[in-house]
Scaffold this motif. Structure first.
Motif, PDB file in Angstrom:
ATOM      1  N   SER A  47       5.526 -62.997   7.193  1.00 14.07           N
ATOM      2  CA  SER A  47       4.234 -63.196   6.528  1.00 14.07           C
ATOM      3  C   SER A  47       3.331 -64.120   7.325  1.00 14.07           C
ATOM      4  N   LEU A  48       2.057 -64.120   6.941  1.00 12.26           N
ATOM      5  CA  LEU A  48       1.104 -65.035   7.569  1.00 12.26           C
ATOM      6  C   LEU A  48       1.456 -66.481   7.274  1.00 12.26           C
ATOM      7  N   ALA A  49       2.161 -66.728   6.166  1.00  3.34           N
ATOM      8  CA  ALA A  49       2.585 -68.095   5.860  1.00  3.34           C
ATOM      9  C   ALA A  49       3.514 -68.609   6.958  1.00  3.34           C
ATOM     10  N   PHE A  50       4.415 -67.755   7.450  1.00  2.00           N
ATOM     11  CA  PHE A  50       5.296 -68.147   8.548  1.00  2.00           C
ATOM     12  C   PHE A  50       4.478 -68.403   9.819  1.00  2.00           C
ATOM     13  N   HIS A  51       3.601 -67.469  10.171  1.00  2.58           N
ATOM     14  CA  HIS A  51       2.856 -67.590  11.427  1.00  2.58           C
ATOM     15  C   HIS A  51       1.903 -68.780  11.406  1.00  2.58           C
ATOM     16  N   SER A  52       1.431 -69.164  10.232  1.00  2.00           N
ATOM     17  CA  SER A  52       0.531 -70.319  10.157  1.00  2.00           C
ATOM     18  C   SER A  52       1.258 -71.622  10.455  1.00  2.00           C
ATOM     19  N   ARG A  53       2.598 -71.596  10.359  1.00  2.00           N
ATOM     20  CA  ARG A  53       3.376 -72.803  10.609  1.00  2.00           C
ATOM     21  C   ARG A  53       3.893 -72.883  12.039  1.00  2.00           C
ATOM     22  N   ARG A  54       3.753 -71.831  12.819  1.00  2.00           N
ATOM     23  CA  ARG A  54       4.342 -71.793  14.158  1.00  2.00           C
ATOM     24  C   ARG A  54       3.262 -71.754  15.228  1.00  2.00           C
ATOM     25  N   GLN A  55       3.582 -72.318  16.399  1.00  2.00           N
ATOM     26  CA  GLN A  55       2.677 -72.253  17.533  1.00  2.00           C
ATOM     27  C   GLN A  55       2.831 -70.906  18.221  1.00  2.00           C
ATOM     28  N   VAL A  56       1.699 -70.274  18.522  1.00  2.00           N
ATOM     29  CA  VAL A  56       1.727 -68.959  19.153  1.00  2.00           C
ATOM     30  C   VAL A  56       2.431 -69.032  20.508  1.00  2.00           C
ATOM     31  N   GLY A  57       2.139 -70.085  21.277  1.00  2.00           N
ATOM     32  CA  GLY A  57       2.750 -70.214  22.592  1.00  2.00           C
ATOM     33  C   GLY A  57       4.264 -70.305  22.519  1.00  2.00           C
TER      34      GLY A  57
END
Length: 584
Positions: A112-122
């Motif tokens: 989910s976007l909730a997970f991705h909002s907590r992680r650095q893309v790099g």
């Protein structure tokens, strides 16, 4: 770890077994290498009997030729098998890397976007591109060197034991010291490898952020500051890598010193045995050659163990992501081929991104099929969040959202999201052709359908002026297009999707008033008989909505038609008058 890795090795079990067979052949060749030299020293240059009584069948000259030819054959066969083994193991390892990348990227797409909002893309990029290689290091570069070394070790031990058991025991006496060194240093190497990978992933994050925000960086002349941030991250990564390499070098040095001591003792004792007549010169030459070859596999095992410790960290980082449970559970239902009707309910919905900081508070809203609903309010009151619950970018903390009377959590995500077309902020286009960008949600669409969607979005004339028209490649992040053109392309993409539910998040925020009027004309035709939700700060875009919802502090504070609200004294009227006076 073994349980997680084996499924990636299982599809290649037959090539893996073939590679193991090659390992045993290579070990056999290694064991044969010193024997031609023994024949030359003992039976050609000396008078000792040769293996298999070859001296009775051949002259010394013929025996010398045979020994040299045998040496050449052994090296040729060994070289050929080594090349084949390298190719086989590299192929297996690369395929395992590819399979692991496939699963990791697919899993990331479904979190989910909730997970991705907590992680650095790099950091996620580093795990996909670099950490996945660790499975090759852990299996092919770990298993096969150790298997080769063990096969050699067993074979050489048997041969050396037959030649001189005392020297053999002395040669192996260094093994406890070696394995003690391995146990003491492997944990420190593993910790250093973890830090090194974390610091390198931070470099990826800094670069990703800088490249994606280059326009802002240059506009505010922050190049030097961003360069300092990059160099700080790069220097930290360098320091962590140097610590790791220093440990590995120190580890290697200890191993070499221990093996040198073992070799010195064996040579000294072996020379005593030759002087006493219990060993021939050829036998001590073979024994010394085997000793070097004996310590080589021991060294390989110890060095490979250090490599495995570093590789294990990379594999753990990959499986750390793969082990993340999908917080959006997949439903079982699918929509009929005719699609959804578009009747939407938010029933007592509450949501928060951060604990104790609610974004939506007990929101209830019913939108019958085919209605056009505008959602307005100040920035940060939960407008986009409310509509993000409909395609299940997030799930509500309390309450539920239904589509056509069914909880949307009961539907398969793909089936649900195909019922919804969206124009989101900021407008996103991909570095592909204009046609592919518009047809992103319907790649099978014909050129005529793409053109029709572009005309409705009032972008066709701009596309026609491009060098290759609809086949023009768009620059990275749409750099070759204006903000308004990018927004209209995303609108055309939503139009072409032809879904029963339409979400428009600030559809005209990046266009002028004249273009806005043209787009709204096209959108009015598009939204007919579709359930449409419009988030707008420009209140002129919501004039024709069937219902206007006013959000404030995560709650619906007012709703009604444009005429009802603008002539009242509620929040909408105040907002409209303040915006109108600013525009004046």
């Amino acid at each position: 770890m073994r349980r997680k890795i084996l499924p990636y090795l299982w599809p290649y079990r037959y090539p893996f077994l073939f590679a193991l067979a090659q390992v045993f052949l290579m070990s056999g060749c290694e064991l044969l290498k010193p024997w031609p030299l023994k024949i030359v020293i003992d039976s050609v240059l000396g008078d000792s009997p040769s293996p298999w009584n070859l001296h009775e069948l051949f002259s010394k000259q013929a025996l010398l030729v045979a020994a040299c030819a045998g040496l050449i054959v052994i090296y040729l066969v060994l070289g050929g098998i080594t090349l084949l083994n390298n190719y086989t193991t590299i192929k297996i390892g690369q395929r395992m890397v590819n399979d692991l990348r496939r699963d990791l990227y697919s899993h990331l797409q479904r979190l989910s976007l909730a997970f991705h909002s907590r992680r650095q893309v790099g950091d996620l990029m580093y795990r996909v591109t670099a950490d996945t290689y660790a499975i090759q290091s852990l299996t092919m570069n770990g298993v096969f060197p150790i298997a080769t070394a063990l096969a050699l070790l067993i074979g050489m031990f048997a041969v050396m034991l037959k030649i001189d058991w005392q020297l053999t025991v002395l040669a192996l006496s260094v093994c406890p010291v070696l394995f003690l060194s391995i146990s003491l240093l492997s944990k420190r190497i593993s910790l250093a490898a973890t830090v090194a990978r974390q610091q390198e992933s931070e470099v990826y994050s800094v670069v990703q952020r800088g490249m994606s925000a280059m326009r802002i960086i240059q506009a505010f002349t922050k190049e030097e500051e961003e360069h300092r941030k990059f160099m700080a991250a790069s220097n930290q990564s360098l320091d962590a890598s140097l610590r790791l390499y220093t440990l590995q070098t120190f580890y290697s040095g200890i191993i070499n010193v221990v093996m040198a001591l073992g070799t010195a003792f064996v040579v000294w004792v072996g020379a005593q045995h030759v002087l006493s007549g219990s060993l021939t010169v050829g036998e001590i030459v073979i024994f010394t050659a085997y000793l070097a070859s004996l310590y080589a596999p021991i060294n390989t095992i110890s060095q490979t163990w250090g490599l495995i410790q570093g590789a294990k960290v990379g594999v753990q980082r990959v499986f750390e992501i793969l082990d993340v449970e999908r917080d959006l559970a997949e439903g079982n239902l699918v929509f009929p081929a005719s699609g959804a009707r578009g009747d939407v309910w938010w029933e007592n919905v509450s949501f928060q991104y951060v604990p104790d900081q609610p974004v939506l508070k007990n929101v209830s809203l019913h939108v019958p099929a085919g209605r056009k609903v505008a959602i307005v309010g100040p920035t940060g009151v939960g407008k986009s969040t409310l509509l993000s619950l409909l395609p299940r970018f997030y799930d509500p903390l309390e309450g539920r959202v239904t589509l056509d009377g069914t909880d949307i959590r009961d539907f398969q995500l793909k089936s649900l999201r195909t019922q919804i077309a969206m124009v989101l902020q900021p407008p996103l286009v991909f570095p592909i052709t204009v046609r592919e960008n518009i047809a992103y949600g319907r790649p099978e669409a014909t050129l005529e359908e793409v053109v029709e969607a572009a005309k409705l979005a009032r972008i066709h004339d701009s596309i026609a002026r491009l060098p290759q028209g609809y086949d023009t490649l768009v620059g990275e992040q749409g750099a070759t297009l204006s903000e308004g053109e990018r927004q209209r392309i995303t609108i055309a993409r939503a139009i072409l999707r032809d879904a029963p539910v339409l979400i428009l998040d600030e559809p005209t925020s990046s266009v002028d008033a004249e273009t806005e009027a043209l787009i709204m004309e096209g959108l009015n035709r598009l939204t007919a008989n579709r359930t449409t939700f419009i988030i707008a700060h420009r209140l002129s875009t919501v004039r024709n909505a069937d219902l206007i919802i006013v959000l404030r502090s995560g709650e619906i504070v007012e709703q009604g038609t444009f005429e009802e609200l603008v002539h009242g004294n509620g929040p909408f009227a105040l907002l409209y008058r303040s915006q109108f006076s600013l525009e004046e």
